[in-house]
Enzyme design. Sequence first.
Site, PDB file in Angstrom:
ATOM      1  N   THR A  65       0.827  -1.210   0.000  1.00 46.59           N
ATOM      2  CA  THR A  65       0.000   0.000   0.000  1.00 46.59           C
ATOM      3  C   THR A  65       0.859   1.257   0.000  1.00 46.59           C
ATOM      4  O   THR A  65       0.462   2.291  -0.542  1.00 46.59           O
ATOM      5  CB  THR A  65      -0.931  -0.015   1.230  1.00 46.59           C
ATOM      6  OG1 THR A  65      -1.825  -1.108   1.088  1.00 46.59           O
ATOM      7  CG2 THR A  65      -1.730   1.260   1.372  1.00 46.59           C
ATOM      8  N   ASP A  82       0.294  -6.604   4.990  1.00 49.16           N
ATOM      9  CA  ASP A  82      -0.452  -7.836   5.253  1.00 49.16           C
ATOM     10  C   ASP A  82       0.408  -9.017   5.695  1.00 49.16           C
ATOM     11  O   ASP A  82      -0.042  -9.840   6.503  1.00 49.16           O
ATOM     12  CB  ASP A  82      -1.300  -8.211   4.026  1.00 49.16           C
ATOM     13  CG  ASP A  82      -2.542  -7.328   3.921  1.00 49.16           C
ATOM     14  OD1 ASP A  82      -2.910  -6.696   4.937  1.00 49.16           O
ATOM     15  OD2 ASP A  82      -3.142  -7.259   2.833  1.00 49.16           O
ATOM     16  N   SER A 111       1.480  -7.677  -0.735  1.00 47.36           N
ATOM     17  CA  SER A 111       2.198  -8.664   0.090  1.00 47.36           C
ATOM     18  C   SER A 111       1.349  -9.865   0.481  1.00 47.36           C
ATOM     19  O   SER A 111       1.885 -10.849   0.970  1.00 47.36           O
ATOM     20  CB  SER A 111       2.811  -8.005   1.322  1.00 47.36           C
ATOM     21  OG  SER A 111       1.858  -7.834   2.350  1.00 47.36           O
TER      22      SER A 111
HETATM   23  C1  SIN Z   1      -1.003  -3.008   2.792  1.00 52.25           C
HETATM   24  O1  SIN Z   1       0.150  -2.775   2.475  1.00 52.25           O
HETATM   25  O2  SIN Z   1      -1.543  -2.392   3.760  1.00 52.25           O
HETATM   26  C2  SIN Z   1      -1.891  -4.000   2.102  1.00 52.25           C
HETATM   27  C3  SIN Z   1      -1.326  -4.535   0.842  1.00 52.25           C
HETATM   28  C4  SIN Z   1      -0.074  -5.320   1.045  1.00 52.25           C
HETATM   29  O3  SIN Z   1       0.102  -5.951   2.094  1.00 52.25           O
HETATM   30  O4  SIN Z   1       0.738  -5.342   0.098  1.00 52.25           O
END
Ligand code: SIN
Length: 322
Positions: free
Chosen positions: A16, A99, A65
Amino acid sequence: MQVIGTKIVVLGTGGTIAGSSARAGDNVGYRAGERTVQSLLDALPVAQGQPPLAWVAEQIAQIDSKDADASFWSQLHARCREHLQDERVRGIVVAHGTDTLEETAWLLAETLPATKPLVLTCAMRPATAASPDGPQNLLDAVALASDARALGVSVVCAGAVHAPHHVQKMSPYRVDAFGSGDAGPTGWMEEGRLRLVHPWPPARSVGAEPPQTLSADPGAWPWVEIVLSHASACGRQVDALVSAGVRGIVVAGTGNGTLHHALEVALLRAQEAGVAVRVSTRCPLGVVVGRPAHGLPLADGLSPVKARISLMLELMRSSPTP
Ligand code: SIN
């Protein structure tokens, strides 16, 4: 240990923190892993580290992730290892999705020598948010990676510094998404300075060699799965995994590591068939105390996702691949 070098390497992996949404200001409807790590650094209010420190961006991957896998980890591990050996590098920052961040942190902590700071950071809001959290997290991570007290792997998010053993994503939405359970954070980043509230956690290894080695061929990493004990659980999933050739199973038990009786019977059968079984707890706080009556081995106070990694490494060690 004296950390030298003037370069902070910032490895981009997606998440994110590198996400963007079609609608400006949308905090949830976005795609992770869209922006390069170089563009994230370029957007920081400070264009470069305080001399003589310099920041250098390197794109390792561009993933959400949730999709992290052995080949991603293998590639990240190899680049971290090379940078740790480079005397020009003072510290490493990994920009990662939230994640599975705690899993990557645990894997790196268990398989890399703690000779320099290696800081994982992230964001809960995409780069296009009205008030993105990624820039401050990146600045905190770079500052932490420059601090010689920060040896080995740590995580920084929303100003809190966490140890890999304790860190866990606690909230699917809040900007301060991570917690360290009973232990609490190791410290806080405040205006670029680390304030420790606990002594820096001792690393498993401060020598040149890591505590555990990682097989170079991700395709050969032992297959380890997680199952959950819950009301009406049955053993069919376990039996299917054993038939399919699983090497290890971590079970997230109820409460103090107890198991639904039907699942327990299947897990004992799996162990009898040569599958390594470890018992953790679904509870987010505390550890399993004493020995549950089923007698299956415990996961050493680790959460189910970290216990899965530790069991995989244990199996790698007991039957190494070339
Ligand atoms: C995030 O980063 O909050 C969700 C997406 C990910 O884990 O890549």
